[in-house]
Design a protein around this motif. Sequence first.
Motif, PDB file in Angstrom:
ATOM      1  N   MET A  37       0.846  -1.198   0.000  1.00 34.44           N
ATOM      2  CA  MET A  37       0.000   0.000   0.000  1.00 34.44           C
ATOM      3  C   MET A  37       0.884   1.252   0.000  1.00 34.44           C
ATOM      4  N   ILE A  38       0.599   2.200  -0.867  1.00 31.85           N
ATOM      5  CA  ILE A  38       1.363   3.436  -0.947  1.00 31.85           C
ATOM      6  C   ILE A  38       0.806   4.432   0.048  1.00 31.85           C
ATOM      7  N   THR A  39       1.674   4.954   0.888  1.00 34.43           N
ATOM      8  CA  THR A  39       1.238   5.924   1.889  1.00 34.43           C
ATOM      9  C   THR A  39       1.110   7.292   1.253  1.00 34.43           C
ATOM     10  N   CYS A  40      -0.048   7.857   1.386  1.00 29.88           N
ATOM     11  CA  CYS A  40      -0.300   9.174   0.804  1.00 29.88           C
ATOM     12  C   CYS A  40       0.290  10.240   1.698  1.00 29.88           C
ATOM     13  N   LEU A  41       1.147  11.102   1.177  1.00 32.91           N
ATOM     14  CA  LEU A  41       1.745  12.188   1.942  1.00 32.91           C
ATOM     15  C   LEU A  41       0.848  13.406   1.855  1.00 32.91           C
ATOM     16  N   THR A  42       0.317  13.808   2.969  1.00 30.87           N
ATOM     17  CA  THR A  42      -0.615  14.921   2.968  1.00 30.87           C
ATOM     18  C   THR A  42       0.105  16.228   2.686  1.00 30.87           C
ATOM     19  N   ALA A  43      -0.651  17.179   2.177  1.00 29.30           N
ATOM     20  CA  ALA A  43      -0.083  18.488   1.863  1.00 29.30           C
ATOM     21  C   ALA A  43       0.469  19.147   3.113  1.00 29.30           C
ATOM     22  N   ALA A  93       2.387  10.507   8.651  1.00 29.30           N
ATOM     23  CA  ALA A  93       1.141  10.413   7.897  1.00 29.30           C
ATOM     24  C   ALA A  93       0.268   9.297   8.463  1.00 29.30           C
ATOM     25  N   PRO A  94      -1.038   9.499   8.581  1.00 26.53           N
ATOM     26  CA  PRO A  94      -1.934   8.455   9.077  1.00 26.53           C
ATOM     27  C   PRO A  94      -2.036   7.304   8.086  1.00 26.53           C
ATOM     28  N   GLN A  95      -2.273   6.103   8.624  1.00 27.41           N
ATOM     29  CA  GLN A  95      -2.382   4.911   7.802  1.00 27.41           C
ATOM     30  C   GLN A  95      -3.845   4.576   7.545  1.00 27.41           C
ATOM     31  N   CYS A  96      -4.110   4.059   6.386  1.00 28.06           N
ATOM     32  CA  CYS A  96      -5.464   3.645   6.031  1.00 28.06           C
ATOM     33  C   CYS A  96      -5.580   2.140   6.254  1.00 28.06           C
ATOM     34  N   PRO A  97      -6.642   1.666   6.932  1.00 27.49           N
ATOM     35  CA  PRO A  97      -6.773   0.230   7.188  1.00 27.49           C
ATOM     36  C   PRO A  97      -6.801  -0.580   5.895  1.00 27.49           C
ATOM     37  N   GLU A  98      -6.402  -1.826   6.003  1.00 23.12           N
ATOM     38  CA  GLU A  98      -6.405  -2.711   4.846  1.00 23.12           C
ATOM     39  C   GLU A  98      -7.825  -2.897   4.319  1.00 23.12           C
ATOM     40  N   ARG A  99      -7.972  -2.975   3.019  1.00 21.45           N
ATOM     41  CA  ARG A  99      -9.236  -3.123   2.300  1.00 21.45           C
ATOM     42  C   ARG A  99     -10.101  -1.864   2.353  1.00 21.45           C
ATOM     43  N   CYS A 100      -9.561  -0.785   2.830  1.00 17.68           N
ATOM     44  CA  CYS A 100     -10.310   0.475   2.909  1.00 17.68           C
ATOM     45  C   CYS A 100      -9.645   1.523   2.037  1.00 17.68           C
ATOM     46  N   HIS A 101     -10.412   2.525   1.686  1.00 13.85           N
ATOM     47  CA  HIS A 101      -9.893   3.666   0.921  1.00 13.85           C
ATOM     48  C   HIS A 101     -10.165   4.936   1.723  1.00 13.85           C
ATOM     49  N   CYS A 102      -9.128   5.711   1.961  1.00 13.47           N
ATOM     50  CA  CYS A 102      -9.230   6.904   2.800  1.00 13.47           C
ATOM     51  C   CYS A 102      -9.049   8.162   1.959  1.00 13.47           C
ATOM     52  N   THR A 103      -9.954   9.081   2.131  1.00 11.16           N
ATOM     53  CA  THR A 103      -9.839  10.399   1.510  1.00 11.16           C
ATOM     54  C   THR A 103      -9.481  11.383   2.606  1.00 11.16           C
ATOM     55  N   TRP A 104      -8.211  11.768   2.649  1.00  7.45           N
ATOM     56  CA  TRP A 104      -7.721  12.528   3.797  1.00  7.45           C
ATOM     57  C   TRP A 104      -8.309  13.925   3.856  1.00  7.45           C
ATOM     58  N   GLU A 105      -8.553  14.528   2.695  1.00  6.45           N
ATOM     59  CA  GLU A 105      -9.040  15.905   2.716  1.00  6.45           C
ATOM     60  C   GLU A 105     -10.418  16.013   3.364  1.00  6.45           C
ATOM     61  N   SER A 106     -11.287  15.038   3.104  1.00  4.86           N
ATOM     62  CA  SER A 106     -12.656  15.100   3.640  1.00  4.86           C
ATOM     63  C   SER A 106     -12.844  14.257   4.890  1.00  4.86           C
ATOM     64  N   VAL A 119     -15.148  -4.819  12.795  1.00  4.37           N
ATOM     65  CA  VAL A 119     -14.796  -3.417  12.582  1.00  4.37           C
ATOM     66  C   VAL A 119     -13.284  -3.315  12.467  1.00  4.37           C
ATOM     67  N   PRO A 120     -12.768  -2.723  11.383  1.00  7.86           N
ATOM     68  CA  PRO A 120     -11.312  -2.668  11.201  1.00  7.86           C
ATOM     69  C   PRO A 120     -10.636  -1.854  12.296  1.00  7.86           C
ATOM     70  N   ARG A 121      -9.442  -2.250  12.616  1.00  5.74           N
ATOM     71  CA  ARG A 121      -8.651  -1.537  13.610  1.00  5.74           C
ATOM     72  C   ARG A 121      -7.740  -0.521  12.933  1.00  5.74           C
ATOM     73  N   GLY A 122      -7.265   0.417  13.712  1.00  6.63           N
ATOM     74  CA  GLY A 122      -6.358   1.416  13.177  1.00  6.63           C
ATOM     75  C   GLY A 122      -7.015   2.449  12.293  1.00  6.63           C
ATOM     76  N   LEU A 123      -8.288   2.727  12.555  1.00  6.77           N
ATOM     77  CA  LEU A 123      -8.967   3.764  11.780  1.00  6.77           C
ATOM     78  C   LEU A 123      -8.352   5.124  12.089  1.00  6.77           C
ATOM     79  N   PRO A 124      -8.187   5.988  11.088  1.00 11.23           N
ATOM     80  CA  PRO A 124      -7.600   7.309  11.330  1.00 11.23           C
ATOM     81  C   PRO A 124      -8.397   8.096  12.365  1.00 11.23           C
ATOM     82  N   GLU A 125      -7.699   8.765  13.231  1.00 12.41           N
ATOM     83  CA  GLU A 125      -8.350   9.497  14.321  1.00 12.41           C
ATOM     84  C   GLU A 125      -9.226  10.639  13.819  1.00 12.41           C
ATOM     85  N   ASP A 126      -8.886  11.203  12.656  1.00 11.34           N
ATOM     86  CA  ASP A 126      -9.646  12.332  12.126  1.00 11.34           C
ATOM     87  C   ASP A 126     -10.765  11.887  11.180  1.00 11.34           C
ATOM     88  N   THR A 127     -11.194  10.614  11.279  1.00  8.18           N
ATOM     89  CA  THR A 127     -12.277  10.116  10.433  1.00  8.18           C
ATOM     90  C   THR A 127     -13.574  10.865  10.737  1.00  8.18           C
TER      91      THR A 127
END
Length: 313
Positions: free
Chosen positions: A1-7, A71-84, A97-105
């Motif tokens: 999985m490629i870690t997305c680097l936030t702006a 950078a926050p990690q996105c759980p496996e099998r999930c797609h995270c949109t960091w901006e929203s 329920v997947p573990r390691g969900l981003p705190e800013d979800t």
Amino acid sequence: MITCLTAHCVSYVVMHLPHGPCLPLPLDPHCAGGYGKAMDAGGRGGCCDRGNGGRSQLWGLLLLWLCHQVAPQCPERCHCTWESGEVQCMDAGLREVPRGLPEDTVSLHLEHNLIRSIPEGAFRDLPHLRDLHLSHNRIETLSSGALRHLSSDLRLLDLSHNRLRQASREEFGSTRAKTRLFHNPWHCDCALQELVETLNLEPETVNDIVCESSARGAGEGGRWEEVGGAGEHAGQPLVKLLDSGVNFCSLQRKTTDVAMLVTMFVWFFMVIVYVVYYVRQNQAEARRHLEYLKSLPSPRKAATETDTLSTGF
């Protein structure tokens, strides 16, 4: 999985470098915005010349490593949109329920999975959560306090199209979110009645909360429901039953009152039996003591015998 680097991450690291990055970093296409801001920051710093290519490569690697750490990690099998703040795990074959969900979800989509239960504190670390979608799963049970730690800002809680039969206020806590409970095989009883009266149900779906089975409510005759029976109200919307005067909690209160009366009667009967036993034991002791006293020699008889002997002499 490629870690997305936030702006935010990229810009922060760039502004703290002595020379801005002037190299093509291997970033995910979703991170183009962050990389563009990094390049702009480097350009404004006046470092983007052709003479420091090797140094730029070194700073680029450092930048990539630093951003990977923060950078926050996105759980496996999930797609995270960091901006929203949206996390989509729909139709991913999840069984829990997947573990390691981003705190800013902000919005969490778990629809169309195989989740069977919600453990306690599953969403405790999501303080910004506003929309929670759990529909079209196989949820049968909610642990005590499973939804108690939801954010006070929660706006939508979707539990429709599951296998819930029973629920109470303890599982939902004090949430005021708009709630969907329709298309579940509900057993209508006092606990569900109290829950429905407490929650902020979505008006459009209220009539779809249907009783698959039910307890006997007040004013429905003296017979008891057969064990395992569906009940008289099977197939009827719960809200319409309550509006028509059916009260599933009255039977529970009456049963509690009868149990209390029976308990008090048994306790009173035991007290009476003990008092009677105590009195009879005292009477028996008194009779034995009286018989013992009667068996003792009489003082008057002894004195008469002594006078007779004195007269003889």
